[in-house]
Design an enzyme around this catalytic site. Structure first.
Site, short mmCIF file in Angstrom:
data_model
loop_
_atom_site.label_atom_id
_atom_site.label_comp_id
_atom_site.label_asym_id
_atom_site.label_seq_id
_atom_site.Cartn_x
_atom_site.Cartn_y
_atom_site.Cartn_z
N PRO A 15 0.82 -1.21 0.00
CA PRO A 15 0.00 0.00 0.00
C PRO A 15 0.85 1.26 0.00
O PRO A 15 0.52 2.25 -0.65
CB PRO A 15 -0.82 -0.12 1.29
N TYR A 16 1.96 1.25 0.72
CA TYR A 16 2.87 2.41 0.77
C TYR A 16 3.35 2.77 -0.63
O TYR A 16 3.26 3.93 -1.06
CB TYR A 16 4.05 2.08 1.69
N ALA A 17 3.85 1.79 -1.36
CA ALA A 17 4.33 2.04 -2.72
C ALA A 17 3.19 2.49 -3.63
O ALA A 17 3.38 3.35 -4.49
CB ALA A 17 5.01 0.79 -3.28
N THR A 19 0.56 4.27 -2.85
CA THR A 19 0.22 5.68 -2.63
C THR A 19 1.25 6.60 -3.26
O THR A 19 0.90 7.67 -3.76
CB THR A 19 0.08 6.00 -1.13
#
Length: 181
Positions: A15-17, A19
């Site tokens: 999810p971090y990547a 966003t």
């Protein structure tokens, strides 16, 4: 690797990547539609004074100093392009002064990698104590390596990282010890 700004990034594994990629795409759309100048700055594993206490260098320094175990995910072979905060700040200032185009993606890294095991050894050397390792399984969504190709940022905003990992960890440790008082 090293990762370039024009590499295909539309299959992120966390999810971090996701966003980060989404923000770059939204910035491109707004730049194109409304003429807004948008520079996406990709920071690669920033560390230094005032680093969040939950991030590895800060957390490991504290735990090694206290003689407590450090959680190490995987076998220690993952690699990161650790970039000292002062080098990042120089890049941000360069980007603020950039007016060559309305949209750019720029990598700000150190253009070299350090393994997790090497990072721990460096902290041990700087702190003067051996780490107690608590081996954990590899974390899902963790990439095996990050490494920035900074040649584009060098050309467009005169970016270059000049702080060695050993020097940066030593500077972090000096700040960390002083901040405990």
């Amino acid at each position: 690797v090293p990762w370039r700004e024009d590499d295909y990034v539309l299959q992120p594994i966390s999810p971090y990547a996701s966003t980060k990629v989404s923000c770059e795409l939204m910035g491109h759309a707004y730049s194109h539609l409304y003429g807004i100048r948008f520079l996406s700055l990709r920071f690669f594993t920033v560390y230094g004074p005032r680093q969040r206490p939950d991030l590895a260098i800060n957390k490991f320094t504290r735990l090694i100093e206290l003689g407590e175990p450090i959680p190490v995910f995987g076998d220690g072979s993952t690699r990161r392009d650790y970039t000292y905060v002062d080098d990042i700040v120089k890049g941000v200032v360069g980007a603020l002064n950039y007016a060559g185009s309305n949209f750019e993606v720029l990598n700000f890294g150190n253009d070299q990698t350090v393994t997790l095991s090497e990072m721990i050894e460096t902290i041990e050397t700087v702190v003067g104590k051996k780490a107690i390792i608590d081996r954990q399984p590899q974390q899902p969504g963790d990439v095996p390596q990050t490494w920035a190709d900074v040649s584009k940022a060098g050309k467009l905003v005169n970016y270059t990282a000049s702080t060695s990992f050993q020097d940066g960890v030593a500077q972090f440790y000096n700040w960390w010890r002083a901040s405990k008082v």
